[in-house]
Design a protein around this motif. Structure first.
Motif, short mmCIF file in Angstrom:
data_model
loop_
_atom_site.label_atom_id
_atom_site.label_comp_id
_atom_site.label_asym_id
_atom_site.label_seq_id
_atom_site.Cartn_x
_atom_site.Cartn_y
_atom_site.Cartn_z
N VAL A 1 19.03 114.57 14.90
CA VAL A 1 18.57 113.21 15.87
C VAL A 1 19.39 113.08 17.01
CG1 VAL A 1 17.16 112.49 13.86
CG2 VAL A 1 19.42 111.63 14.44
N ARG A 2 18.73 112.38 17.84
CA ARG A 2 19.41 112.19 19.11
C ARG A 2 19.56 110.61 19.05
NH1 ARG A 2 17.04 113.51 24.73
NH2 ARG A 2 17.25 111.43 25.22
N LEU A 3 20.72 110.36 19.56
CA LEU A 3 20.85 108.86 19.77
C LEU A 3 20.74 108.39 21.05
CD1 LEU A 3 21.59 105.83 18.58
CD2 LEU A 3 24.20 106.64 19.20
N ARG A 4 19.76 107.81 21.34
CA ARG A 4 19.54 107.45 22.89
C ARG A 4 20.48 106.33 23.37
NH1 ARG A 4 13.12 108.15 24.70
NH2 ARG A 4 12.98 110.28 24.50
N SER A 5 20.47 105.14 22.83
CA SER A 5 21.29 104.15 23.39
C SER A 5 21.39 103.05 22.16
CB SER A 5 20.50 102.99 24.32
OG SER A 5 19.24 102.71 23.82
N VAL A 6 22.57 102.26 22.30
CA VAL A 6 23.02 101.27 21.41
C VAL A 6 23.16 100.09 22.07
CG1 VAL A 6 24.94 100.60 19.75
CG2 VAL A 6 24.04 102.85 19.71
N HIS A 7 22.63 98.91 21.49
CA HIS A 7 22.98 97.57 22.04
C HIS A 7 23.72 96.67 21.13
CE1 HIS A 7 20.68 99.07 25.62
NE2 HIS A 7 19.67 99.66 24.87
N ALA A 8 24.57 95.82 21.34
CA ALA A 8 25.20 95.08 20.51
C ALA A 8 25.46 93.70 21.01
CB ALA A 8 26.39 95.65 19.91
N VAL B 1 18.54 103.02 19.55
CA VAL B 1 17.21 103.77 19.84
C VAL B 1 17.41 105.32 19.48
CG1 VAL B 1 15.59 104.31 21.53
CG2 VAL B 1 16.75 102.17 21.76
N ILE B 2 16.80 105.84 18.61
CA ILE B 2 16.98 107.19 18.10
C ILE B 2 15.85 108.09 18.38
CG2 ILE B 2 17.65 108.54 16.00
CD1 ILE B 2 18.95 106.10 15.02
N ASP B 3 15.84 109.19 18.53
CA ASP B 3 14.86 110.15 19.02
C ASP B 3 14.91 111.14 17.79
OD1 ASP B 3 12.90 112.03 19.64
OD2 ASP B 3 14.12 112.48 21.89
N ASP B 4 13.82 111.32 17.00
CA ASP B 4 13.91 112.23 15.78
C ASP B 4 12.94 113.59 16.14
OD1 ASP B 4 11.21 111.18 15.33
OD2 ASP B 4 11.58 110.87 13.46
N HIS B 5 12.73 113.93 17.33
CA HIS B 5 12.15 115.00 17.59
C HIS B 5 10.49 114.97 17.48
CE1 HIS B 5 15.75 117.06 18.60
NE2 HIS B 5 16.24 116.66 17.36
N ARG B 6 10.09 113.95 16.86
CA ARG B 6 8.74 113.74 16.70
C ARG B 6 8.32 112.41 17.42
NH1 ARG B 6 7.32 113.27 10.52
NH2 ARG B 6 9.41 113.03 10.52
N ARG B 7 9.30 111.51 17.27
CA ARG B 7 8.93 110.16 17.87
C ARG B 7 10.12 109.45 18.31
NH1 ARG B 7 5.92 106.79 13.20
NH2 ARG B 7 6.85 105.01 13.93
N VAL B 8 10.16 108.48 19.06
CA VAL B 8 11.40 107.43 19.07
C VAL B 8 11.54 106.41 18.33
CG1 VAL B 8 12.82 106.12 20.76
CG2 VAL B 8 11.51 108.20 21.68
N ARG B 9 12.47 106.19 17.55
CA ARG B 9 12.61 105.01 16.54
C ARG B 9 13.45 103.91 16.90
NH1 ARG B 9 10.16 107.03 11.73
NH2 ARG B 9 10.08 104.67 11.13
N VAL B 10 13.47 102.82 16.28
CA VAL B 10 14.62 101.77 16.73
C VAL B 10 15.09 101.30 15.33
CG1 VAL B 10 14.71 99.67 17.69
CG2 VAL B 10 13.33 101.18 19.08
#
Length: 174
Positions: free
Chosen positions: A123-130, A145-154
């Motif tokens: 998977v690809r990590l798009r961004s992290v906010h803390a 925010v994570i992209d798992d190649h099918r959809r973007v998940r949070v």
């Protein structure tokens, strides 16, 4: 020359010259219950941590004594996501999660395995906010925010500084 037999020494017997009082604990109910004292910054308190009367239970650690939550979360968020989707062994995230969060990750992983939706692609990590919570010296709320190649998940996460390390105490996936 004959010597008298010497009786073996047992740990529960007092030695000469030292007073000995045996302590008998028959159950955990006999142990003292810990009570929290005043938090850090209150009158009469010193140090950086919330102190406990006894050595039982977690000790809260201030943000300044912990690593940067956003950097720490970059690796842990991906690991928790992959464990939830069955792409990673669930036991690999056990030390980063509270028991409640770990149980939910195990349930999600089982559901993903039954549905046959285990993805082996990284998977690809798009961004992290803390963001540190105002008024709490050891709590951070974050999202990844994570992209798992099918959809973007949070992933929405709550991190707490306990015993000198971060611990994920709440996790929601959307």
């Amino acid at each position: 020359m004959s010597t008298a037999p010497v009786a073996p020494h047992h740990d529960d017997e007092p030695t000469r010259g030292t007073p000995f009082t045996p302590i008998v604990v028959r159950s955990l109910a006999d142990l003292p219950v810990p009570r929290a004292t005043s938090p850090v910054g209150a009158p009469g308190s010193t140090g950086r941590r919330l102190r406990l009367v006894d050595d039982f239970g977690p000790v809260h650690t201030e943000l300044s004594a912990l690593p940067d939550p956003a950097l720490w979360l970059r690796g842990v968020a991906v690991a928790v996501f992959e464990a939830s989707t069955g792409a990673r062994q669930v036991t690999q995230v056990m030390r980063f999660c509270s028991p409640e969060v770990y149980d939910s990750v195990v349930r999600r992983s089982g559901r993903a395995a039954r549905r046959g939706r285990i993805t082996r692609r990284p998977v690809r990590l798009r961004s992290v906010h803390a963001c540190a919570l105002p008024g709490h010296s050891s709590v951070v709320e974050a999202c990844a925010v994570i992209d798992d190649h099918r959809r973007v998940r949070v992933l929405a996460l709550r991190l707490e500084g306990l015993d000198g390390r971060w611990l994920v105490t709440a996790c929601e996936m959307g």
